[in-house]
Design a protein around this motif. Sequence first.
Motif, PDB file in Angstrom:
ATOM      1  N   ILE A  20       6.563  44.570 -12.250  1.00 38.77           N
ATOM      2  CA  ILE A  20       5.179  45.041 -12.116  1.00 38.77           C
ATOM      3  C   ILE A  20       5.074  46.032 -10.961  1.00 38.77           C
ATOM      4  O   ILE A  20       4.439  47.080 -11.075  1.00 38.77           O
ATOM      5  N   ARG A  21       5.707  45.694  -9.848  1.00 35.97           N
ATOM      6  CA  ARG A  21       5.599  46.506  -8.632  1.00 35.97           C
ATOM      7  C   ARG A  21       6.297  47.855  -8.760  1.00 35.97           C
ATOM      8  O   ARG A  21       5.745  48.871  -8.361  1.00 35.97           O
ATOM      9  N   SER A  22       7.522  47.869  -9.307  1.00 35.69           N
ATOM     10  CA  SER A  22       8.309  49.101  -9.274  1.00 35.69           C
ATOM     11  C   SER A  22       8.948  49.476 -10.607  1.00 35.69           C
ATOM     12  O   SER A  22       9.696  50.442 -10.665  1.00 35.69           O
ATOM     13  N   ARG A  23       8.686  48.692 -11.653  1.00 38.12           N
ATOM     14  CA  ARG A  23       9.294  48.887 -12.972  1.00 38.12           C
ATOM     15  C   ARG A  23      10.818  48.789 -12.911  1.00 38.12           C
ATOM     16  O   ARG A  23      11.533  49.446 -13.653  1.00 38.12           O
ATOM     17  N   ILE A  24      11.299  47.933 -12.014  1.00 36.59           N
ATOM     18  CA  ILE A  24      12.741  47.704 -11.866  1.00 36.59           C
ATOM     19  C   ILE A  24      12.992  46.203 -11.798  1.00 36.59           C
ATOM     20  O   ILE A  24      12.313  45.488 -11.061  1.00 36.59           O
ATOM     21  N   ILE A  25      13.969  45.741 -12.560  1.00 33.31           N
ATOM     22  CA  ILE A  25      14.478  44.375 -12.419  1.00 33.31           C
ATOM     23  C   ILE A  25      15.843  44.540 -11.757  1.00 33.31           C
ATOM     24  O   ILE A  25      16.742  45.141 -12.344  1.00 33.31           O
ATOM     25  N   PRO A  26      15.997  44.040 -10.537  1.00 37.88           N
ATOM     26  CA  PRO A  26      17.218  44.314  -9.771  1.00 37.88           C
ATOM     27  C   PRO A  26      18.493  43.799 -10.440  1.00 37.88           C
ATOM     28  O   PRO A  26      18.531  42.693 -10.986  1.00 37.88           O
ATOM     29  N   ASN A  27      19.544  44.627 -10.381  1.00 34.57           N
ATOM     30  CA  ASN A  27      20.842  44.235 -10.923  1.00 34.57           C
ATOM     31  C   ASN A  27      21.373  42.943 -10.309  1.00 34.57           C
ATOM     32  O   ASN A  27      21.906  42.106 -11.034  1.00 34.57           O
ATOM     33  N   PRO A  28      21.254  42.748  -8.984  1.00 35.03           N
ATOM     34  CA  PRO A  28      21.756  41.481  -8.413  1.00 35.03           C
ATOM     35  C   PRO A  28      21.043  40.252  -8.991  1.00 35.03           C
ATOM     36  O   PRO A  28      21.659  39.197  -9.146  1.00 35.03           O
ATOM     37  N   LEU A  29      19.776  40.384  -9.321  1.00 36.65           N
ATOM     38  CA  LEU A  29      19.043  39.267  -9.924  1.00 36.65           C
ATOM     39  C   LEU A  29      19.601  38.966 -11.314  1.00 36.65           C
ATOM     40  O   LEU A  29      19.887  37.807 -11.643  1.00 36.65           O
ATOM     41  N   ASN A  30      19.774  40.005 -12.126  1.00 39.08           N
ATOM     42  CA  ASN A  30      20.341  39.812 -13.461  1.00 39.08           C
ATOM     43  C   ASN A  30      21.752  39.256 -13.387  1.00 39.08           C
ATOM     44  O   ASN A  30      22.129  38.375 -14.159  1.00 39.08           O
ATOM     45  N   ALA A  31      22.544  39.759 -12.443  1.00 42.65           N
ATOM     46  CA  ALA A  31      23.917  39.262 -12.276  1.00 42.65           C
ATOM     47  C   ALA A  31      23.907  37.796 -11.861  1.00 42.65           C
ATOM     48  O   ALA A  31      24.706  36.997 -12.352  1.00 42.65           O
ATOM     49  N   GLY A  32      23.004  37.429 -10.961  1.00 37.46           N
ATOM     50  CA  GLY A  32      22.906  36.038 -10.523  1.00 37.46           C
ATOM     51  C   GLY A  32      22.549  35.106 -11.665  1.00 37.46           C
ATOM     52  O   GLY A  32      23.099  34.000 -11.785  1.00 37.46           O
ATOM     53  N   ILE A  33      21.631  35.540 -12.519  1.00 37.00           N
ATOM     54  CA  ILE A  33      21.257  34.729 -13.679  1.00 37.00           C
ATOM     55  C   ILE A  33      22.459  34.571 -14.606  1.00 37.00           C
ATOM     56  O   ILE A  33      22.779  33.466 -15.046  1.00 37.00           O
ATOM     57  N   ALA A  34      23.133  35.673 -14.883  1.00 32.74           N
ATOM     58  CA  ALA A  34      24.288  35.623 -15.786  1.00 32.74           C
ATOM     59  C   ALA A  34      25.428  34.794 -15.201  1.00 32.74           C
ATOM     60  O   ALA A  34      26.034  33.975 -15.898  1.00 32.74           O
ATOM     61  N   LEU A  35      25.719  34.984 -13.923  1.00 31.93           N
ATOM     62  CA  LEU A  35      26.861  34.301 -13.305  1.00 31.93           C
ATOM     63  C   LEU A  35      26.617  32.814 -13.064  1.00 31.93           C
ATOM     64  O   LEU A  35      27.565  32.056 -12.879  1.00 31.93           O
ATOM     65  N   SER A  36      25.353  32.398 -13.082  1.00 31.77           N
ATOM     66  CA  SER A  36      25.064  30.970 -12.920  1.00 31.77           C
ATOM     67  C   SER A  36      25.081  30.225 -14.253  1.00 31.77           C
ATOM     68  O   SER A  36      25.015  28.998 -14.284  1.00 31.77           O
ATOM     69  N   ALA A  37      25.201  30.953 -15.355  1.00 36.26           N
ATOM     70  CA  ALA A  37      25.216  30.317 -16.682  1.00 36.26           C
ATOM     71  C   ALA A  37      26.342  29.294 -16.836  1.00 36.26           C
ATOM     72  O   ALA A  37      26.095  28.216 -17.384  1.00 36.26           O
ATOM     73  N   PRO A  38      27.578  29.558 -16.356  1.00 33.36           N
ATOM     74  CA  PRO A  38      28.618  28.529 -16.513  1.00 33.36           C
ATOM     75  C   PRO A  38      28.272  27.198 -15.829  1.00 33.36           C
ATOM     76  O   PRO A  38      28.591  26.129 -16.371  1.00 33.36           O
ATOM     77  N   LEU A  39      27.604  27.246 -14.693  1.00 36.74           N
ATOM     78  CA  LEU A  39      27.164  26.000 -14.057  1.00 36.74           C
ATOM     79  C   LEU A  39      26.126  25.305 -14.938  1.00 36.74           C
ATOM     80  O   LEU A  39      26.133  24.083 -15.091  1.00 36.74           O
ATOM     81  N   TRP A  40      25.255  26.074 -15.537  1.00 37.66           N
ATOM     82  CA  TRP A  40      24.253  25.543 -16.462  1.00 37.66           C
ATOM     83  C   TRP A  40      24.932  24.872 -17.655  1.00 37.66           C
ATOM     84  O   TRP A  40      24.539  23.793 -18.082  1.00 37.66           O
ATOM     85  N   TRP A  41      25.961  25.543 -18.188  1.00 37.05           N
ATOM     86  CA  TRP A  41      26.688  24.972 -19.322  1.00 37.05           C
ATOM     87  C   TRP A  41      27.316  23.636 -18.939  1.00 37.05           C
ATOM     88  O   TRP A  41      27.251  22.672 -19.682  1.00 37.05           O
ATOM     89  N   TRP A  42      27.935  23.605 -17.777  1.00 29.46           N
ATOM     90  CA  TRP A  42      28.592  22.385 -17.300  1.00 29.46           C
ATOM     91  C   TRP A  42      27.557  21.271 -17.118  1.00 29.46           C
ATOM     92  O   TRP A  42      27.764  20.141 -17.572  1.00 29.46           O
ATOM     93  N   ALA A  43      26.432  21.606 -16.466  1.00 28.94           N
ATOM     94  CA  ALA A  43      25.391  20.600 -16.234  1.00 28.94           C
ATOM     95  C   ALA A  43      24.794  20.095 -17.553  1.00 28.94           C
ATOM     96  O   ALA A  43      24.423  18.931 -17.663  1.00 28.94           O
ATOM     97  N   SER A  44      24.735  20.975 -18.539  1.00 27.73           N
ATOM     98  CA  SER A  44      24.165  20.620 -19.838  1.00 27.73           C
ATOM     99  C   SER A  44      25.155  19.902 -20.745  1.00 27.73           C
ATOM    100  O   SER A  44      24.786  19.477 -21.838  1.00 27.73           O
TER     101      SER A  44
END
Length: 161
Positions: free
Chosen positions: A29-53
């Motif tokens: 909303i503020r800048s029309r940008i979703i930061p790459n580090p945020l997207n990378a963090g979401i993607a890279l945390s998926a294996p922990l999510w898989w393990w927990a699930s």
Amino acid sequence: MSAAMQTALIGIMAGGLIAALAYATWTDIRSRIIPNPLNAGIALSAPLWWWASGLSPWPGMAIQIALGGAALLVFMGAFAMGAMGGGDVKLIAALGLWLMPLDFLRMIVWMSLGGGLLTFGMLIWKWARKNEGQLEIPYGVAIAAATAPVLAERYIYHFPG
């Protein structure tokens, strides 16, 4: 891992993902940008999510990787046509790593409906203000608004009975 610890970890991670989606919404909303580090963090945390699930490597994790990759390829087409920003595409692909295939499909349907309403509202706003510039839709809003309830329905509102 005990069932209670697994449930707690899933709740913490789901809450963390929802917080990340809230941040993505705010930055979009503020800048029309979703930061790459945020997207990378979401993607890279998926294996922990898989393990927990308790997701199995085959076919469970393989399906999630394929879903994320397929989402990236499909939505890169929208990016190439100028219909969606790169951060939006990366966020959708990262969410493909987290959400089960039917949940992901539900999210995509809700995202599309919400994105259409958002676009319509922004067109009216642009028309009312007589703005001549390029219309930029903060699609991260629709992505987050569609993902949070799908995630909450499966993991947060689910109580073993």
